[in-house]
Design a protein around this motif. Structure first.
Motif, PDB file in Angstrom:
ATOM      1  N   LEU A   2     -16.352 -27.318   1.279  1.00  0.00           N
ATOM      2  CA  LEU A   2     -16.267 -28.722   1.346  1.00  0.00           C
ATOM      3  C   LEU A   2     -16.351 -29.455  -0.044  1.00  0.00           C
ATOM      4  CD1 LEU A   2     -14.109 -30.989   2.490  1.00  0.00           C
ATOM      5  CD2 LEU A   2     -15.899 -31.776   3.282  1.00  0.00           C
ATOM      6  N   GLY A   3     -15.695 -29.336  -0.400  1.00  0.00           N
ATOM      7  CA  GLY A   3     -15.329 -29.814  -2.432  1.00  0.00           C
ATOM      8  C   GLY A   3     -15.648 -31.308  -2.759  1.00  0.00           C
ATOM      9  N   VAL A   4     -16.570 -32.079  -3.788  1.00  0.00           N
ATOM     10  CA  VAL A   4     -16.019 -33.087  -3.275  1.00  0.00           C
ATOM     11  C   VAL A   4     -15.091 -34.424  -3.701  1.00  0.00           C
ATOM     12  CG1 VAL A   4     -18.226 -34.307  -4.777  1.00  0.00           C
ATOM     13  CG2 VAL A   4     -16.324 -33.775  -6.229  1.00  0.00           C
ATOM     14  N   CYS A   5     -13.931 -33.403  -3.882  1.00  0.00           N
ATOM     15  CA  CYS A   5     -12.440 -33.575  -4.194  1.00  0.00           C
ATOM     16  C   CYS A   5     -11.773 -33.868  -3.017  1.00  0.00           C
ATOM     17  CB  CYS A   5     -11.584 -33.407  -5.742  1.00  0.00           C
ATOM     18  SG  CYS A   5     -11.905 -31.454  -5.091  1.00  0.00           S
ATOM     19  N   GLY A   6     -12.573 -33.478  -1.824  1.00  0.00           N
ATOM     20  CA  GLY A   6     -11.520 -33.088  -0.422  1.00  0.00           C
ATOM     21  C   GLY A   6     -11.021 -31.886  -0.250  1.00  0.00           C
ATOM     22  N   LEU A   7     -11.025 -30.753  -1.192  1.00  0.00           N
ATOM     23  CA  LEU A   7     -10.381 -29.781  -0.938  1.00  0.00           C
ATOM     24  C   LEU A   7     -11.955 -28.574  -0.223  1.00  0.00           C
ATOM     25  CD1 LEU A   7      -8.722 -28.295  -1.835  1.00  0.00           C
ATOM     26  CD2 LEU A   7     -10.377 -26.948  -4.059  1.00  0.00           C
ATOM     27  N   PHE A   8     -11.180 -27.476   0.869  1.00  0.00           N
ATOM     28  CA  PHE A   8     -11.747 -27.637   2.305  1.00  0.00           C
ATOM     29  C   PHE A   8     -11.624 -26.014   1.924  1.00  0.00           C
ATOM     30  CE2 PHE A   8     -12.423 -27.032   7.064  1.00  0.00           C
ATOM     31  CZ  PHE A   8     -13.998 -26.558   6.540  1.00  0.00           C
ATOM     32  N   GLN A   9     -12.172 -25.043   1.564  1.00  0.00           N
ATOM     33  CA  GLN A   9     -12.182 -23.841   1.319  1.00  0.00           C
ATOM     34  C   GLN A   9     -12.774 -22.650   1.778  1.00  0.00           C
ATOM     35  OE1 GLN A   9     -11.335 -23.145  -2.953  1.00  0.00           O
ATOM     36  NE2 GLN A   9     -12.070 -24.700  -2.955  1.00  0.00           N
ATOM     37  N   ALA A  10     -11.959 -21.833   2.357  1.00  0.00           N
ATOM     38  CA  ALA A  10     -12.946 -20.398   2.943  1.00  0.00           C
ATOM     39  C   ALA A  10     -12.231 -19.380   1.968  1.00  0.00           C
ATOM     40  CB  ALA A  10     -12.449 -19.976   4.657  1.00  0.00           C
ATOM     41  N   PHE A  11     -14.049 -18.463   1.718  1.00  0.00           N
ATOM     42  CA  PHE A  11     -14.721 -17.546   0.920  1.00  0.00           C
ATOM     43  C   PHE A  11     -14.219 -16.047   1.819  1.00  0.00           C
ATOM     44  CE2 PHE A  11     -14.357 -21.246  -1.241  1.00  0.00           C
ATOM     45  CZ  PHE A  11     -13.794 -20.854  -2.594  1.00  0.00           C
ATOM     46  N   ASP A  12     -14.368 -15.395   1.696  1.00  0.00           N
ATOM     47  CA  ASP A  12     -14.689 -13.879   2.119  1.00  0.00           C
ATOM     48  C   ASP A  12     -15.812 -13.584   1.275  1.00  0.00           C
ATOM     49  OD1 ASP A  12     -15.335 -11.033   2.106  1.00  0.00           O
ATOM     50  OD2 ASP A  12     -13.472 -10.212   3.201  1.00  0.00           O
ATOM     51  N   GLY A  13     -17.040 -12.990   1.950  1.00  0.00           N
ATOM     52  CA  GLY A  13     -18.474 -13.581   1.467  1.00  0.00           C
ATOM     53  C   GLY A  13     -19.129 -12.748   1.176  1.00  0.00           C
ATOM     54  N   ALA A  14     -17.916 -11.303   0.917  1.00  0.00           N
ATOM     55  CA  ALA A  14     -18.245  -9.778   0.054  1.00  0.00           C
ATOM     56  C   ALA A  14     -17.502  -9.706  -0.842  1.00  0.00           C
ATOM     57  CB  ALA A  14     -17.918  -8.532   0.933  1.00  0.00           C
ATOM     58  N   THR A  15     -16.582 -10.640  -1.073  1.00  0.00           N
ATOM     59  CA  THR A  15     -15.474 -10.508  -2.077  1.00  0.00           C
ATOM     60  C   THR A  15     -15.571 -11.392  -2.889  1.00  0.00           C
ATOM     61  OG1 THR A  15     -13.481 -10.621  -1.186  1.00  0.00           O
ATOM     62  CG2 THR A  15     -14.711  -7.935  -1.423  1.00  0.00           C
ATOM     63  N   GLY A  16     -15.177 -12.780  -2.598  1.00  0.00           N
ATOM     64  CA  GLY A  16     -15.534 -13.448  -2.932  1.00  0.00           C
ATOM     65  C   GLY A  16     -13.333 -14.075  -2.747  1.00  0.00           C
ATOM     66  N   GLU A  17     -13.045 -13.069  -2.333  1.00  0.00           N
ATOM     67  CA  GLU A  17     -11.538 -13.996  -1.860  1.00  0.00           C
ATOM     68  C   GLU A  17     -11.348 -14.949  -1.347  1.00  0.00           C
ATOM     69  OE1 GLU A  17      -7.459 -12.562  -0.062  1.00  0.00           O
ATOM     70  OE2 GLU A  17      -9.116 -10.378  -0.211  1.00  0.00           O
ATOM     71  N   VAL A  18     -10.461 -15.939  -1.974  1.00  0.00           N
ATOM     72  CA  VAL A  18      -9.923 -17.148  -1.336  1.00  0.00           C
ATOM     73  C   VAL A  18      -8.911 -16.453   0.183  1.00  0.00           C
ATOM     74  CG1 VAL A  18      -8.995 -18.808  -1.397  1.00  0.00           C
ATOM     75  CG2 VAL A  18     -10.063 -18.136  -3.578  1.00  0.00           C
ATOM     76  N   LEU A  19     -10.095 -17.450   0.880  1.00  0.00           N
ATOM     77  CA  LEU A  19      -8.963 -16.456   2.420  1.00  0.00           C
ATOM     78  C   LEU A  19      -8.214 -17.945   2.491  1.00  0.00           C
ATOM     79  CD1 LEU A  19     -11.899 -15.730   4.809  1.00  0.00           C
ATOM     80  CD2 LEU A  19     -10.441 -14.629   3.277  1.00  0.00           C
ATOM     81  N   TRP A  20      -8.887 -19.088   2.776  1.00  0.00           N
ATOM     82  CA  TRP A  20      -7.466 -20.437   2.864  1.00  0.00           C
ATOM     83  C   TRP A  20      -8.130 -21.442   2.077  1.00  0.00           C
ATOM     84  CZ3 TRP A  20     -10.606 -24.322   5.345  1.00  0.00           C
ATOM     85  CH2 TRP A  20     -11.158 -23.449   6.215  1.00  0.00           C
ATOM     86  N   SER A  21      -7.620 -22.793   1.717  1.00  0.00           N
ATOM     87  CA  SER A  21      -7.771 -23.117   0.881  1.00  0.00           C
ATOM     88  C   SER A  21      -6.965 -25.192   1.818  1.00  0.00           C
ATOM     89  CB  SER A  21      -7.230 -23.373  -0.146  1.00  0.00           C
ATOM     90  OG  SER A  21      -7.496 -24.282  -0.950  1.00  0.00           O
ATOM     91  N   HIS A  22      -7.467 -25.983   1.956  1.00  0.00           N
ATOM     92  CA  HIS A  22      -6.581 -27.349   2.274  1.00  0.00           C
ATOM     93  C   HIS A  22      -7.216 -28.563   1.348  1.00  0.00           C
ATOM     94  CE1 HIS A  22      -4.471 -24.866   5.446  1.00  0.00           C
ATOM     95  NE2 HIS A  22      -6.110 -24.969   6.003  1.00  0.00           N
ATOM     96  N   SER A  23      -6.554 -29.048   1.344  1.00  0.00           N
ATOM     97  CA  SER A  23      -6.490 -30.494   0.249  1.00  0.00           C
ATOM     98  C   SER A  23      -6.533 -31.661   1.404  1.00  0.00           C
ATOM     99  CB  SER A  23      -5.538 -30.857  -0.187  1.00  0.00           C
ATOM    100  OG  SER A  23      -5.834 -32.458  -1.131  1.00  0.00           O
ATOM    101  N   MET A  24      -8.381 -31.618   1.776  1.00  0.00           N
ATOM    102  CA  MET A  24      -7.762 -32.999   3.224  1.00  0.00           C
ATOM    103  C   MET A  24      -7.338 -34.221   2.519  1.00  0.00           C
ATOM    104  SD  MET A  24      -9.698 -31.169   5.391  1.00  0.00           S
ATOM    105  CE  MET A  24     -10.554 -31.658   6.264  1.00  0.00           C
ATOM    106  N   HIS A  25      -7.099 -34.782   1.018  1.00  0.00           N
ATOM    107  CA  HIS A  25      -6.603 -36.190   0.394  1.00  0.00           C
ATOM    108  C   HIS A  25      -5.377 -36.200   0.645  1.00  0.00           C
ATOM    109  CE1 HIS A  25     -10.149 -36.531  -2.404  1.00  0.00           C
ATOM    110  NE2 HIS A  25     -10.238 -37.100  -1.048  1.00  0.00           N
ATOM    111  N   GLU A  26      -4.392 -34.826   0.935  1.00  0.00           N
ATOM    112  CA  GLU A  26      -3.052 -34.787   1.521  1.00  0.00           C
ATOM    113  C   GLU A  26      -2.861 -34.391   1.978  1.00  0.00           C
ATOM    114  OE1 GLU A  26      -1.965 -31.341  -1.175  1.00  0.00           O
ATOM    115  OE2 GLU A  26      -2.682 -32.097  -3.339  1.00  0.00           O
ATOM    116  N   GLU A  27      -3.541 -33.440   3.418  1.00  0.00           N
ATOM    117  CA  GLU A  27      -2.977 -33.228   4.904  1.00  0.00           C
ATOM    118  C   GLU A  27      -3.606 -34.840   5.399  1.00  0.00           C
ATOM    119  OE1 GLU A  27      -4.397 -29.548   6.242  1.00  0.00           O
ATOM    120  OE2 GLU A  27      -4.551 -28.638   4.498  1.00  0.00           O
ATOM    121  N   TYR A  28      -4.573 -35.816   5.125  1.00  0.00           N
ATOM    122  CA  TYR A  28      -5.587 -36.467   5.808  1.00  0.00           C
ATOM    123  C   TYR A  28      -5.145 -37.469   5.654  1.00  0.00           C
ATOM    124  CZ  TYR A  28      -6.010 -32.357   8.942  1.00  0.00           C
ATOM    125  OH  TYR A  28      -5.997 -31.478   9.329  1.00  0.00           O
TER     126      TYR A  28
END
Length: 77
Positions: free
Chosen positions: A51-77
């Motif tokens: 969860l970054g300082v700009c409200g970007l909540f992201q999930a990454f594959d720990g083995a490859t670093g691939e972005v699994l999903w990304s949600h802007s908390m500012h935009e959604e909530y």
């Protein structure tokens, strides 16, 4: 430009396995505190969540670093 970075380092040799970088936007967090983002790993799935300082909540594959999903908390909530 201000940015946040997530880096996965091999504990055995200190080499970088992968890294992700994203811009900081819509944040009034001082640049001296940008590195205070919250990151945690899930030992069961191996995924890493950030969860970054700009409200970007992201999930990454720990083995490859691939972005699994990304949600802007500012935009959604």
């Amino acid at each position: 430009m201000s940015a946040e970075q997530l880096v996965c380092v091999d504990a055995a040799n200190g080499y970088t396995k992968w890294e992700q970088l994203w811009n900081v936007y819509l944040s009034d967090v001082p640049d001296t505190r940008v590195a205070w983002s919250a990151a945690c790993g899930d030992p069961e799935t191996g995924n890493v969540f950030v969860l970054g300082v700009c409200g970007l909540f992201q999930a990454f594959d720990g083995a490859t670093g691939e972005v699994l999903w990304s949600h802007s908390m500012h935009e959604e909530y």
